[in-house]
Design a protein around this motif. Structure first.
Motif: not given
Length: 457
Positions: A258-268, A404-413
């Motif tokens: 949740y921590l990673l998702m909320n922060n990654i999605l907020y940034k995107l 690991p996937l949500i840390l890597i894949l958003p950089k490309y997709f």
């Protein structure tokens, strides 16, 4: 409700037992998830879409603390199921008493820490910008009731370990109904906003606690503990911890996710993308209720028959649980694939959210038909008391693959990389779990093996 003896878990046909155990568990999870779902609908329509994101920020923090009770409950219930199967009533009573003492001590300590670091935790979990203030209001009130929630989660798992699934179901239904009624009055009638939503949730915890407290005092329970059972015993604590740590680690990884998702999605994508994830997260719990119910129903049957040294019944329980859960998962998959737009429109009329969520939801649920194997497989090792494989398999999906996937894949997709991480993690973790479960069945579910190893575990 008629009184049911736990010995039935070792005698009745497996199909009948799975239905008896899984149906109430599924109904209980359905009502609980409906409660969360309707709560989200009320909040979204009566307070605003930002409030949905605020609750999504708070839940992983409060649920992690409450998961202490769940982990103690599941870890201790594995011991209780096997102890009852082996006719060791004394150990079952000591285990239950230690579960209560440990739950109170740990959840209270973590709540104090959670309140102390409130201003640091909320932003860390994505509560930034307009989300911060409503999240803080909700968080503080809900946290007051989290020790009670921990006791509820512990107690309901013990009720299942006794072979009383209908009572465990009722423990989930009563507070859910109470929460929805309180939601209507506190939010819509009294106009208390986020505070109203929070007090409705906290009040529901106390309703559940009163019911569980009544159950263990009544003649329905076989576990009549005395004061000396509350005294902590190191050997029992070690066994509870080794098995309960599996559940706690799972919830810890969920909180990190949740921590990673909320922060990654907020940034995107800002608050909109965080809200999209909040809706999908609730749909995951709601839509998968029958699969999770089969998993819950599977645990006491597998644990009891393993303790009673009946390997053929254990094998049959595994096979039928996977079959039933897979059929139910396929039905859920079909519903999500065909009606995503209609489902999302129930939560909000925000056009940007209505546009983005159905696409994301289809990706998130893409591999749902195969997840039964992963859920039942990891649950099996926990049911029979093999802590390390249960721990590792529990972490395969979210810990070893999804994060690991949500840390890597958003950089490309971009944001698409976040959503396709869900089915990829499901597929890989299911393959890994299937391999280890199949090996365990071939090597250790034999009559000779059961006799020689059951005492060890």
């Amino acid at each position: 409700m008629p009184k049911v003896d736990s010995a039935a878990l070792g005698k009745e046909p497996i199909s009948k037992l799975l239905i008896q155990q899984s149906a109430p568990a599924s109904i209980g999870i359905l009502v609980m998830s409906l409660n969360i779902l309707v709560d989200t609908i009320f909040v979204g329509n009566w307070i605003g879409s930002t409030a949905i994101a605020a609750i999504n920020v708070v839940l992983p923090i409060s649920f992690f603390i409450a998961a202490l009770g769940m982990s103690i409950g599941i870890g201790g219930s594995s011991i209780i199921s096997r102890a009852l199967g082996a006719n060791n009533h004394k150990k079952a009573l000591k285990t239950f008493g230690n579960q209560i003492s440990l739950t109170v001590l740990l959840t209270t300590s973590f709540v104090i820490a959670g309140l102390w670091f409130i201003n640091d935790l909320i932003p860390a979990f994505g509560g930034k910008g307009d989300i911060f203030e409503p999240a803080k209001i909700y968080y503080r009130i809900v946290l007051y009731g989290v020790p009670i929630l921990g006791l509820n989660m512990m107690g309901s798992n013990v009720i299942r370990a006794e072979g009383k699934p209908k009572f465990a179901m009722a423990a989930m239904i009563f507070p859910s109904i109470g929460n929805l009624i309180a939601d209507y009055f506190f939010i819509n009638v009294f106009d208390w906003g986020m505070a109203g939503a929070a007090w409705a949730t906290t009040g529901s915890y106390f309703v559940c606690f009163l019911y569980i407290f009544w159950f263990f005092l009544s003649d329905n329970s076989e576990l009549k503990i005395a004061l000396h059972h509350f005294q902590l015993k190191l050997d029992i604590l070690k066994e509870i911890a080794s098995l309960g740590f599996v559940t706690l680690a799972r919830q810890a990884v969920v909180s990190v996710t949740y921590l990673l998702m909320n922060n990654i999605l907020y940034k995107l994508g800002g608050e909109t993308s965080v809200t999209v994830y909040a809706i999908i997260a609730r749909m995951l719990v709601f839509a998968l209720f029958p699969v999770l119910g089969v998993t819950q129903g599977f645990l006491p049957i597998a644990g009891y028959n393993y303790g009673a040294k009946q390997p053929e019944r254990v094998r049959e329980t595994i096979n039928k649980a996977i079959l039933y859960a897979s059929i139910l998962a396929l039905m859920v998959f079909s519903l999500i694939m065909f009606f995503p737009q209609e489902i999302v429109s129930v939560f909000t009329n925000d056009k940007s959210i209505l546009k983005e969520t159905p696409i994301a939801m289809r990706w998130v649920f893409a591999a749902v038909p195969i997840i039964a194997l992963q859920l039942i497989g990891s649950a099996y090792f926990q049911a029979i008391g093999k802590a390390m494989p249960a721990f590792l398999l529990t972490l395969t999906r979210q810990g070893f693959f999804f994060i690991p996937l949500i840390l890597i894949l958003p950089k490309y997709f971009g944001i698409l990389g976040v959503w396709i991480s869900f089915p990829l993690a499901d597929v890989i973790s299911t393959i890994v779990t299937g391999f280890f479960l199949n090996r365990e069945i071939r090597l250790h579910l034999k009559p000779s093996e059961m006799k020689s190893t059951s005492a060890k575990y």
